[in-house]
Structure formats: structure tokens, C-alpha cells
Scaffold this motif. Structure first.
Motif, short mmCIF file in Angstrom:
data_model
loop_
_atom_site.label_atom_id
_atom_site.label_comp_id
_atom_site.label_asym_id
_atom_site.label_seq_id
_atom_site.Cartn_x
_atom_site.Cartn_y
_atom_site.Cartn_z
N ARG A 26 0.86 -1.18 0.00
CA ARG A 26 0.00 0.00 0.00
C ARG A 26 0.90 1.24 0.00
O ARG A 26 2.09 1.15 0.33
CB ARG A 26 -0.89 0.06 1.25
N PRO A 27 0.33 2.41 -0.31
CA PRO A 27 1.13 3.63 -0.20
C PRO A 27 1.58 3.84 1.26
O PRO A 27 0.76 3.75 2.18
CB PRO A 27 0.15 4.73 -0.62
N LEU A 28 2.87 4.07 1.43
CA LEU A 28 3.45 4.34 2.75
C LEU A 28 3.85 5.80 2.78
O LEU A 28 4.65 6.26 1.96
CB LEU A 28 4.65 3.43 3.02
N VAL A 29 3.28 6.53 3.74
CA VAL A 29 3.41 7.98 3.79
C VAL A 29 4.36 8.38 4.92
O VAL A 29 4.24 7.89 6.04
CB VAL A 29 2.02 8.62 4.05
N ASN A 30 5.30 9.28 4.60
CA ASN A 30 6.10 9.92 5.65
C ASN A 30 5.80 11.41 5.58
O ASN A 30 4.89 11.84 4.88
CB ASN A 30 7.59 9.58 5.52
N GLU A 31 6.56 12.21 6.28
CA GLU A 31 6.27 13.65 6.33
C GLU A 31 6.48 14.35 4.99
O GLU A 31 5.98 15.44 4.77
CB GLU A 31 7.11 14.31 7.41
N PRO A 53 -8.92 4.05 13.32
CA PRO A 53 -9.96 4.65 12.48
C PRO A 53 -9.38 5.80 11.66
O PRO A 53 -8.21 6.16 11.78
CB PRO A 53 -10.99 5.15 13.49
N MET A 54 -10.24 6.41 10.86
CA MET A 54 -9.81 7.52 10.01
C MET A 54 -9.00 8.54 10.80
O MET A 54 -9.20 8.72 12.00
CB MET A 54 -11.03 8.20 9.39
N ASP A 55 -8.11 9.22 10.10
CA ASP A 55 -7.18 10.14 10.75
C ASP A 55 -7.85 11.24 11.55
O ASP A 55 -7.32 11.69 12.54
CB ASP A 55 -6.24 10.76 9.71
N GLY A 56 -9.02 11.70 11.18
CA GLY A 56 -9.69 12.76 11.91
C GLY A 56 -10.39 12.29 13.18
O GLY A 56 -10.82 13.12 13.98
N ALA A 57 -10.47 10.98 13.38
CA ALA A 57 -11.15 10.44 14.57
C ALA A 57 -10.29 10.68 15.81
O ALA A 57 -9.07 10.61 15.77
CB ALA A 57 -11.41 8.95 14.39
N PHE A 58 -10.97 10.91 16.95
CA PHE A 58 -10.21 11.20 18.16
C PHE A 58 -9.34 10.02 18.58
O PHE A 58 -8.31 10.21 19.22
CB PHE A 58 -11.14 11.65 19.29
N SER A 85 -6.65 8.76 3.26
CA SER A 85 -5.82 8.98 2.08
C SER A 85 -4.41 9.41 2.47
O SER A 85 -4.18 9.86 3.61
CB SER A 85 -6.44 10.09 1.22
N PRO A 86 -3.46 9.29 1.54
CA PRO A 86 -2.12 9.81 1.83
C PRO A 86 -2.13 11.29 2.20
O PRO A 86 -1.33 11.73 3.03
CB PRO A 86 -1.36 9.57 0.52
N SER A 104 -1.70 3.79 3.71
CA SER A 104 -3.04 4.20 3.32
C SER A 104 -3.76 2.99 2.72
O SER A 104 -3.27 2.37 1.78
CB SER A 104 -2.95 5.33 2.28
N ASP A 105 -4.94 2.67 3.27
CA ASP A 105 -5.71 1.50 2.85
C ASP A 105 -7.18 1.90 2.63
O ASP A 105 -8.08 1.43 3.32
CB ASP A 105 -5.60 0.41 3.93
N PRO A 106 -7.44 2.80 1.65
CA PRO A 106 -8.79 3.33 1.49
C PRO A 106 -9.85 2.29 1.17
O PRO A 106 -11.02 2.47 1.52
CB PRO A 106 -8.67 4.36 0.37
N GLY A 107 -9.49 1.20 0.56
CA GLY A 107 -10.45 0.14 0.26
C GLY A 107 -10.64 -0.84 1.40
O GLY A 107 -11.45 -1.76 1.31
N ALA A 108 -9.88 -0.67 2.48
CA ALA A 108 -9.95 -1.50 3.70
C ALA A 108 -9.60 -2.96 3.45
O ALA A 108 -9.94 -3.82 4.25
CB ALA A 108 -11.30 -1.36 4.38
N GLY A 109 -8.88 -3.26 2.38
CA GLY A 109 -8.49 -4.65 2.10
C GLY A 109 -7.55 -5.22 3.15
O GLY A 109 -7.70 -6.37 3.57
N VAL A 110 -6.57 -4.42 3.58
CA VAL A 110 -5.65 -4.87 4.62
C VAL A 110 -6.38 -5.00 5.94
O VAL A 110 -6.20 -5.98 6.68
CB VAL A 110 -4.44 -3.92 4.75
N VAL A 111 -7.23 -4.02 6.23
CA VAL A 111 -8.04 -4.05 7.45
C VAL A 111 -8.83 -5.35 7.51
O VAL A 111 -8.86 -6.03 8.55
CB VAL A 111 -8.97 -2.82 7.51
#
Length: 169
Positions: A26-31, A53-58, A85-86, A104-111
Motif C-alpha cells: 500500500r502507499p506508505l506515507v512519511n512527512e 480509524p480515520m485520521d480525523g477520529a479522536f 488517504s495519503p 493508506s488502505d482506502p479500500g480497507a483490504g488490509v483491514v
């Protein structure tokens, strides 16, 4: 005061201690940027693999604040994964998660492969990850596993500290 209900999550057949963590690409994101990477290619040392959960979740904010507070990225490689998303990952990493990289796993396949899929209430067709922590050795063997059984639930930071100490000493 935030008002929310604690909800029990259904049983799940998730990756467990002693299992080999399934490989994925999957896409691997750094800074700075992201690129497709396989888990097998980046796990060559003890690694804390965090699902959230999604990045905006507490829960995500709390998790990466805990990573920073405990300095886990100084002791082991820390990788996260969510359906975000990245672009969202880059925003999260700009604020917290020092030394962390996020898949980033937007399709939740890895999940789903890890047995962590959780349908979001009120969002038909959207699956995200329940919170989970896996400590992997350099061969991707799961040395420590924690998976949320209710929402919201947070991992025991002291148990993670103990597992990291046991693996790296």
C-alpha cells in the motif's frame, strides 16, 4: 463534555500473537512523500504496527499522542494504517507521530485481511479499522497483539512498553 455511548464490537478472527503478520503493499506515507511499499520490505527490525480509524477520529489523535508521549519511535519502527488517504496522513504526521510512517488502505483490504473491519454507523458502505496494536519482530512474527473489543477503547500503553522492552532487550 463529549457524550457518547460505549458500544461492544462483535467478535473477530484477527491476527494473533505467534502469527506471521500478513504481507501487503500500500502507499506508505512519511512527512515528505509516499510510495507503494510492501510490509515485508520495511519490516527488518522490531516494528509497532498500529491500526486506527480515520485520521480525523479522536482515537487516531489519542493513539499518535501516546506514541509521542512514550517515545516508541525511538525504540522500534512505528507504522500505522487506516483507510485515510495519503493526503490526510500527511496532515496527521505534520501535527503528531514523530518518526511514524502510515500506510493508506482506502479500500480497507488490509483491514479486512487482519480481521479488523468495522462498519461505521450511519455511513453505509464505509468500513474502517477497529483500533489494534501488533508488535512484530524482524520476521513479521506477532510478539504482542491488542485489538479493541468495544468502541471507544484504547490500548494499554504500559503493556505496550513492557512488550517493546521484552523484544528489544
Amino acid at each position: 463534555m463529549v457524550d457518547f455511548d460505549v458500544v461492544s464490537l462483535p467478535e473477530t478472527d484477527h491476527v494473533a500473537e505467534g502469527d506471521t503478520a500478513p504481507d501487503f503493499t500500500r502507499p506508505l506515507v512519511n512527512e515528505e512523500f509516499w510510495e507503494d511499499r510492501a510490509l515485508d520490505d520495511v519490516v527488518d527490525e522490531p516494528t509497532l504496527l498500529l491500526f486506527h480509524p480515520m485520521d480525523g477520529a479522536f482515537q487516531a489523535t489519542y493513539l499518535y499522542n501516546t506514541v509521542d508521549d512514550h517515545g516508541w519511535a525511538d525504540d522500534v519502527q512505528v507504522l500505522g494504517l487506516s483507510i485515510s488517504s495519503p493526503y490526510a496522513h500527511k496532515r496527521l504526521l505534520a501535527e503528531r507521530g514523530e518518526g511514524v510512517r502510515l500506510f493508506s488502505d482506502p479500500g480497507a483490504g488490509v483491514v479486512e485481511e487482519y480481521g479488523l473491519a468495522h462498519d461505521i454507523d450511519g455511513m453505509t458502505g464505509i468500513t474502517e479499522s477497529r483500533p489494534a496494536v501488533f508488535l512484530l519482530d524482524a520476521d513479521r512474527t506477532v510478539e504482542f497483539a491488542w485489538v479493541a473489543s468495544e468502541h471507544p477503547e484504547f490500548p494499554d500503553a504500559e503493556a505496550i512498553n513492557t512488550a517493546i522492552d521484552r523484544l528489544v532487550d
